[in-house]
Design a protein around this motif. Structure first.
Motif, PDB file in Angstrom:
ATOM      1  N   LYS A  59      58.931 -16.160 -31.727  1.00 37.96           N
ATOM      2  CA  LYS A  59      59.861 -15.770 -30.663  1.00 37.96           C
ATOM      3  C   LYS A  59      60.019 -16.914 -29.669  1.00 37.96           C
ATOM      4  CE  LYS A  59      58.791 -10.854 -30.783  1.00 37.96           C
ATOM      5  NZ  LYS A  59      58.269  -9.717 -30.048  1.00 37.96           N
ATOM      6  N   TRP A  60      61.256 -17.123 -29.223  1.00 42.55           N
ATOM      7  CA  TRP A  60      61.510 -18.118 -28.173  1.00 42.55           C
ATOM      8  C   TRP A  60      61.186 -17.470 -26.833  1.00 42.55           C
ATOM      9  CZ3 TRP A  60      62.517 -23.169 -28.692  1.00 42.55           C
ATOM     10  CH2 TRP A  60      62.813 -23.617 -29.972  1.00 42.55           C
ATOM     11  N   ARG A  61      60.255 -18.092 -26.096  1.00 41.87           N
ATOM     12  CA  ARG A  61      59.767 -17.515 -24.844  1.00 41.87           C
ATOM     13  C   ARG A  61      59.991 -18.483 -23.681  1.00 41.87           C
ATOM     14  NH1 ARG A  61      55.784 -13.523 -26.733  1.00 41.87           N
ATOM     15  NH2 ARG A  61      55.549 -13.860 -28.964  1.00 41.87           N
ATOM     16  N   LEU A  62      60.356 -17.901 -22.562  1.00 41.00           N
ATOM     17  CA  LEU A  62      60.442 -18.669 -21.328  1.00 41.00           C
ATOM     18  C   LEU A  62      59.276 -18.199 -20.467  1.00 41.00           C
ATOM     19  CD1 LEU A  62      61.932 -20.720 -19.609  1.00 41.00           C
ATOM     20  CD2 LEU A  62      63.366 -18.865 -18.760  1.00 41.00           C
ATOM     21  N   TYR A  63      58.226 -19.028 -20.440  1.00 41.31           N
ATOM     22  CA  TYR A  63      57.021 -18.661 -19.699  1.00 41.31           C
ATOM     23  C   TYR A  63      57.267 -18.790 -18.204  1.00 41.31           C
ATOM     24  CZ  TYR A  63      54.540 -18.469 -24.085  1.00 41.31           C
ATOM     25  OH  TYR A  63      54.132 -18.115 -25.347  1.00 41.31           O
ATOM     26  N   LEU A  64      56.679 -17.882 -17.451  1.00 44.93           N
ATOM     27  CA  LEU A  64      56.854 -17.825 -16.003  1.00 44.93           C
ATOM     28  C   LEU A  64      55.532 -18.167 -15.332  1.00 44.93           C
ATOM     29  CD1 LEU A  64      58.831 -14.454 -15.837  1.00 44.93           C
ATOM     30  CD2 LEU A  64      59.731 -16.760 -16.191  1.00 44.93           C
ATOM     31  N   ASN A  65      55.469 -19.345 -14.718  1.00 48.15           N
ATOM     32  CA  ASN A  65      54.228 -19.750 -14.061  1.00 48.15           C
ATOM     33  C   ASN A  65      54.069 -19.019 -12.725  1.00 48.15           C
ATOM     34  OD1 ASN A  65      55.784 -21.208 -12.152  1.00 48.15           O
ATOM     35  ND2 ASN A  65      55.730 -23.037 -13.423  1.00 48.15           N
ATOM     36  N   THR A  66      52.927 -19.179 -12.113  1.00 49.19           N
ATOM     37  CA  THR A  66      52.610 -18.469 -10.874  1.00 49.19           C
ATOM     38  C   THR A  66      53.613 -18.769  -9.757  1.00 49.19           C
ATOM     39  OG1 THR A  66      50.280 -18.363 -11.485  1.00 49.19           O
ATOM     40  CG2 THR A  66      50.803 -18.042  -9.146  1.00 49.19           C
ATOM     41  N   PRO A  67      53.954 -20.052  -9.491  1.00 49.99           N
ATOM     42  CA  PRO A  67      54.951 -20.294  -8.432  1.00 49.99           C
ATOM     43  C   PRO A  67      56.291 -19.593  -8.698  1.00 49.99           C
ATOM     44  CG  PRO A  67      53.814 -22.332  -8.970  1.00 49.99           C
ATOM     45  CD  PRO A  67      53.390 -21.310  -9.992  1.00 49.99           C
ATOM     46  N   MET A  68      56.701 -19.521  -9.952  1.00 46.73           N
ATOM     47  CA  MET A  68      57.954 -18.837 -10.289  1.00 46.73           C
ATOM     48  C   MET A  68      57.862 -17.347  -9.957  1.00 46.73           C
ATOM     49  SD  MET A  68      58.766 -20.667 -13.949  1.00 46.73           S
ATOM     50  CE  MET A  68      60.173 -19.657 -14.409  1.00 46.73           C
ATOM     51  N   ARG A  69      56.745 -16.734 -10.301  1.00 48.79           N
ATOM     52  CA  ARG A  69      56.593 -15.300 -10.053  1.00 48.79           C
ATOM     53  C   ARG A  69      56.436 -15.006  -8.565  1.00 48.79           C
ATOM     54  NH1 ARG A  69      52.882 -16.160 -13.654  1.00 48.79           N
ATOM     55  NH2 ARG A  69      51.252 -15.058 -12.533  1.00 48.79           N
ATOM     56  N   ILE A  70      55.691 -15.829  -7.863  1.00 48.37           N
ATOM     57  CA  ILE A  70      55.532 -15.621  -6.414  1.00 48.37           C
ATOM     58  C   ILE A  70      56.870 -15.826  -5.719  1.00 48.37           C
ATOM     59  CG2 ILE A  70      54.493 -16.555  -4.307  1.00 48.37           C
ATOM     60  CD1 ILE A  70      51.940 -17.083  -5.987  1.00 48.37           C
ATOM     61  N   GLY A  71      57.561 -16.922  -6.047  1.00 48.01           N
ATOM     62  CA  GLY A  71      58.845 -17.240  -5.418  1.00 48.01           C
ATOM     63  C   GLY A  71      59.913 -16.200  -5.680  1.00 48.01           C
ATOM     64  N   SER A  72      59.826 -15.549  -6.832  1.00 51.43           N
ATOM     65  CA  SER A  72      60.830 -14.542  -7.192  1.00 51.43           C
ATOM     66  C   SER A  72      60.366 -13.123  -6.877  1.00 51.43           C
ATOM     67  CB  SER A  72      61.154 -14.638  -8.681  1.00 51.43           C
ATOM     68  OG  SER A  72      60.017 -14.302  -9.463  1.00 51.43           O
ATOM     69  N   ALA A  73      59.175 -12.996  -6.305  1.00 52.42           N
ATOM     70  CA  ALA A  73      58.588 -11.691  -5.973  1.00 52.42           C
ATOM     71  C   ALA A  73      58.605 -10.766  -7.190  1.00 52.42           C
ATOM     72  CB  ALA A  73      59.305 -11.051  -4.779  1.00 52.42           C
TER      73      ALA A  73
END
Length: 160
Positions: A59-73
């Motif tokens: 599967k093609w995945r776009l991983y979400l790092n911690t800054p991405m998740r925090i910044g996007s709430a």
């Protein structure tokens, strides 16, 4: 720029979203390839990011790092608004000058370094580039050379 909604999943400890097949097809066309990592830029819930789309476990995945998740709430289980496109900016990791000098002084280590897969070379260079003090740089350049020569662990690995 392609827009879609996606649920955040988790594999192991890594949160990710799946990109819809139609958008994947367009991204591959934009990138001029259909395999290998695809450099991506975009936003998650309006929060800008630069990331790499990778294939793992078919599967093609776009991983979400911690800054991405925090910044996007956002977090695992949430549905997020994604906007993505191919990132055409050059992504290079500079060779740390002290590592270059050490490799020039040690032909055997240099030969091994040159035979490493590109991702491991990049990992070594990035690790040393992120050191804050000259003492840390010096210590880790020595460790990197010893790692290449099979004498010690480095970046969580036993042998190159």
């Amino acid at each position: 720029m392609y827009a879609f909604s996606a649920k955040i999943f988790k594999i192991g400890i890594n949160p990710y979203v799946l990109v819809p097949a139609a958008i994947l097809k367009d991204l591959f066309k934009d990138a001029g390839k259909d395999k290998g990592p695809i450099p991506i830029q975009g936003s998650i819930n309006g929060y800008p990011f630069t990331q790499t789309l990778v294939k793992y476990s078919s599967k093609w995945r776009l991983y979400l790092n911690t800054p991405m998740r925090i910044g996007s709430a956002s977090d695992v289980g949430d549905t997020v608004e994604m906007r993505i496109s191919i990132d055409t900016k050059e992504r290079t990791t500079p060779m740390p000058s002290k590592l270059l000098i050490a490799l020039q002084k040690n032909k055997k280590a240099n030969d091994i370094f040159e035979q490493l897969r590109p991702s491991l070379k990049k990992e070594i260079m990035r690790y040393i580039n992120n050191m804050k003090t000259e003492a840390s740089i010096d210590k880790n350049v020595t460790r990197a050379i010893n790692f290449l020569l099979g004498k010690e662990r480095f970046i969580g690995r036993d042998k190159p």
